[in-house]
Design a protein around this motif. Structure first.
Motif, PDB file in Angstrom:
ATOM      1  N   GLY A 114       0.807  -1.208   0.000  1.00 23.55           N
ATOM      2  CA  GLY A 114       0.000   0.000   0.000  1.00 23.55           C
ATOM      3  C   GLY A 114       0.838   1.255   0.000  1.00 23.55           C
ATOM      4  N   LEU A 115       2.006   1.210   0.614  1.00 18.01           N
ATOM      5  CA  LEU A 115       2.886   2.380   0.691  1.00 18.01           C
ATOM      6  C   LEU A 115       3.783   2.520  -0.518  1.00 18.01           C
ATOM      7  N   TRP A 116       4.411   1.437  -0.954  1.00 22.04           N
ATOM      8  CA  TRP A 116       5.441   1.514  -1.996  1.00 22.04           C
ATOM      9  C   TRP A 116       4.953   1.104  -3.376  1.00 22.04           C
ATOM     10  N   GLY A 117       3.737   0.607  -3.484  1.00 18.57           N
ATOM     11  CA  GLY A 117       3.243   0.107  -4.757  1.00 18.57           C
ATOM     12  C   GLY A 117       3.692  -1.320  -4.967  1.00 18.57           C
ATOM     13  N   ALA A 118       4.956  -1.505  -5.234  1.00 14.31           N
ATOM     14  CA  ALA A 118       5.566  -2.833  -5.340  1.00 14.31           C
ATOM     15  C   ALA A 118       7.070  -2.679  -5.179  1.00 14.31           C
ATOM     16  N   ASP A 123      15.050  -4.507  -2.197  1.00 17.18           N
ATOM     17  CA  ASP A 123      14.849  -3.074  -1.943  1.00 17.18           C
ATOM     18  C   ASP A 123      14.847  -2.809  -0.446  1.00 17.18           C
ATOM     19  N   ARG A 124      15.565  -1.791  -0.021  1.00 17.96           N
ATOM     20  CA  ARG A 124      15.676  -1.482   1.403  1.00 17.96           C
ATOM     21  C   ARG A 124      14.562  -0.512   1.808  1.00 17.96           C
ATOM     22  N   ILE A 125      13.702  -0.971   2.731  1.00 22.45           N
ATOM     23  CA  ILE A 125      12.563  -0.183   3.189  1.00 22.45           C
ATOM     24  C   ILE A 125      12.457  -0.278   4.713  1.00 22.45           C
ATOM     25  N   PRO A 126      11.799   0.690   5.344  1.00 24.30           N
ATOM     26  CA  PRO A 126      11.559   0.594   6.784  1.00 24.30           C
ATOM     27  C   PRO A 126      10.276  -0.188   7.059  1.00 24.30           C
ATOM     28  N   SER A 127      10.102  -0.608   8.295  1.00 25.76           N
ATOM     29  CA  SER A 127       8.850  -1.232   8.718  1.00 25.76           C
ATOM     30  C   SER A 127       7.776  -0.160   8.755  1.00 25.76           C
ATOM     31  N   TYR A 128       6.575  -0.486   8.308  1.00 20.59           N
ATOM     32  CA  TYR A 128       5.493   0.497   8.218  1.00 20.59           C
ATOM     33  C   TYR A 128       4.151  -0.198   8.414  1.00 20.59           C
ATOM     34  N   ARG A 129       3.097   0.580   8.459  1.00 19.48           N
ATOM     35  CA  ARG A 129       1.741   0.021   8.537  1.00 19.48           C
ATOM     36  C   ARG A 129       0.839   0.846   7.628  1.00 19.48           C
ATOM     37  N   CYS A 130       0.469   0.280   6.490  1.00 13.99           N
ATOM     38  CA  CYS A 130      -0.413   0.971   5.547  1.00 13.99           C
ATOM     39  C   CYS A 130      -0.869  -0.047   4.507  1.00 13.99           C
ATOM     40  N   SER A 131      -2.074  -0.552   4.651  1.00 16.27           N
ATOM     41  CA  SER A 131      -2.558  -1.580   3.733  1.00 16.27           C
ATOM     42  C   SER A 131      -3.124  -0.964   2.456  1.00 16.27           C
ATOM     43  N   MET A 132      -3.332  -1.793   1.456  1.00 14.31           N
ATOM     44  CA  MET A 132      -3.854  -1.321   0.176  1.00 14.31           C
ATOM     45  C   MET A 132      -5.299  -0.842   0.305  1.00 14.31           C
ATOM     46  N   VAL A 139      -4.615  11.638  -1.385  1.00 10.56           N
ATOM     47  CA  VAL A 139      -4.274  10.607  -2.375  1.00 10.56           C
ATOM     48  C   VAL A 139      -5.510   9.789  -2.740  1.00 10.56           C
ATOM     49  N   GLY A 140      -6.330   9.534  -1.735  1.00  4.05           N
ATOM     50  CA  GLY A 140      -7.532   8.735  -1.967  1.00  4.05           C
ATOM     51  C   GLY A 140      -7.294   7.263  -1.716  1.00  4.05           C
ATOM     52  N   ALA A 141      -8.188   6.431  -2.229  1.00  2.00           N
ATOM     53  CA  ALA A 141      -8.094   4.982  -2.047  1.00  2.00           C
ATOM     54  C   ALA A 141      -6.830   4.464  -2.723  1.00  2.00           C
ATOM     55  N   LEU A 142      -5.990   3.783  -1.961  1.00  8.51           N
ATOM     56  CA  LEU A 142      -4.689   3.376  -2.493  1.00  8.51           C
ATOM     57  C   LEU A 142      -4.790   2.354  -3.617  1.00  8.51           C
ATOM     58  N   GLY A 143      -5.778   1.476  -3.553  1.00 11.00           N
ATOM     59  CA  GLY A 143      -5.928   0.505  -4.632  1.00 11.00           C
ATOM     60  C   GLY A 143      -6.122   1.182  -5.974  1.00 11.00           C
ATOM     61  N   ALA A 144      -7.002   2.166  -6.015  1.00  8.29           N
ATOM     62  CA  ALA A 144      -7.257   2.910  -7.254  1.00  8.29           C
ATOM     63  C   ALA A 144      -6.071   3.784  -7.619  1.00  8.29           C
ATOM     64  N   TYR A 145      -5.444   4.386  -6.628  1.00 10.39           N
ATOM     65  CA  TYR A 145      -4.291   5.252  -6.873  1.00 10.39           C
ATOM     66  C   TYR A 145      -3.161   4.473  -7.540  1.00 10.39           C
TER      67      TYR A 145
END
Length: 254
Positions: A114-118, A123-132, A139-145
């Motif tokens: 949900g945060l990075w797309g794919a 790929d080096r990323i931090p731990s996060y919480r954000c579902s699709m 931004v709106g609904a992440l699935g559509a975005y």
């Protein structure tokens, strides 16, 4: 071969590495979209904590995730393959792959987010919480975005071989293969053989085992038909359920 995976809700800690560099992530065509989602998520979580919890769908017990999200630009980053945990990733066992299989994982696996797309497992990323399923202000609904951003990037990433789509429904909506790519895309449903029902644990663990088996074997099936033969050769019970749709039958998962 390109394998599309869902992320995990639970994630390992960020660690003490250098912060994420969005410009260094794979699929650079997603950079602008990633920066926009990151900016909106950090701004949301740096403000009203209760509003952030509501938007992100977090329980009281996950309140600490809000503060963690607010500090994402400064948090340590680790390879995505170490960040994502859970049943599928436990069964996949990236850390225990041999060197050749690990290299194939780096080339072949794409984890939707949900945060990075794919992202790729390297790929080096931090731990996060954000579902699709989240709808972020601005931004709106992440699935559509992400559907818009992915449309011009993922067909190239799909290459010319098999696309094995193991995503859950929430993440599958972010990009749907079309045209020629759709013709070489396979989806897998895992069924408990005695009941012919989908069982969450069986589903996730078996998908992890399937990916691990393919990586260790070095197989590169060109399309769904070849995938059926490869999986049967690896000991899986596979039935063709439709065009590009496979059912893998399991009695139990170890």
């Amino acid at each position: 071969m390109l394998v599309l995976l869902p992320p995990s809700e639970g994630k390992a800690s960020s660690g003490t590495g250098a912060p994420v560099k969005v410009e260094a992530l794979s699929l650079p065509g997603l950079r602008e979209a990633r920066e926009a989602v990151l900016r909106e998520l950090v701004e949301l979580c740096a403000g009203d904590e209760e509003k952030a919890r509501e938007v992100l769908g977090l329980s009281e017990g996950l309140r600490g995730e809000v503060a963690k999200n607010a500090d994402l630009p400064n948090a340590g980053a680790r390879p995505a393959g170490e960040i994502y945990t859970g049943v599928l990733y436990d069964a996949l066992g990236l850390a225990t792959l041999d060197a050749d299989a690990a290299a194939r994982a780096g080339r072949s696996l794409l984890i939707f987010s949900g945060l990075w797309g794919a992202v790729r497992v390297t790929d080096r990323i931090p731990s996060y919480r954000c579902s699709m399923g989240v709808k972020l202000p601005g931004v709106g609904a992440l699935g559509a975005y992400w559907r818009g951003a992915m449309a011009g990037v993922l067909p190239e990433a799909a290459g010319e071989g098999l696309v094995l789509d193991l995503r859950s429904s929430a993440y599958a909506g972010a990009w749907k293969p079309k045209g020629e790519v759709a013709g070489r895309t396979a989806t897998v449903r895992v069924l408990h053989a005695p009941t012919r029902k989908v069982v969450s644990h069986f589903n996730k663990a078996t998908k992890g085992r399937i990916v691990r088996s393919l990586l260790l074997s070095g197989a590169e099936p060109a399309g769904p038909e070849e995938l059926v033969e490869v999986l049967r050769g690896l000991g899986y019970v596979v039935e063709v359920a439709g065009v590009g749709k496979l059912d893998v039958l399991v009695d139990e998962v170890h």
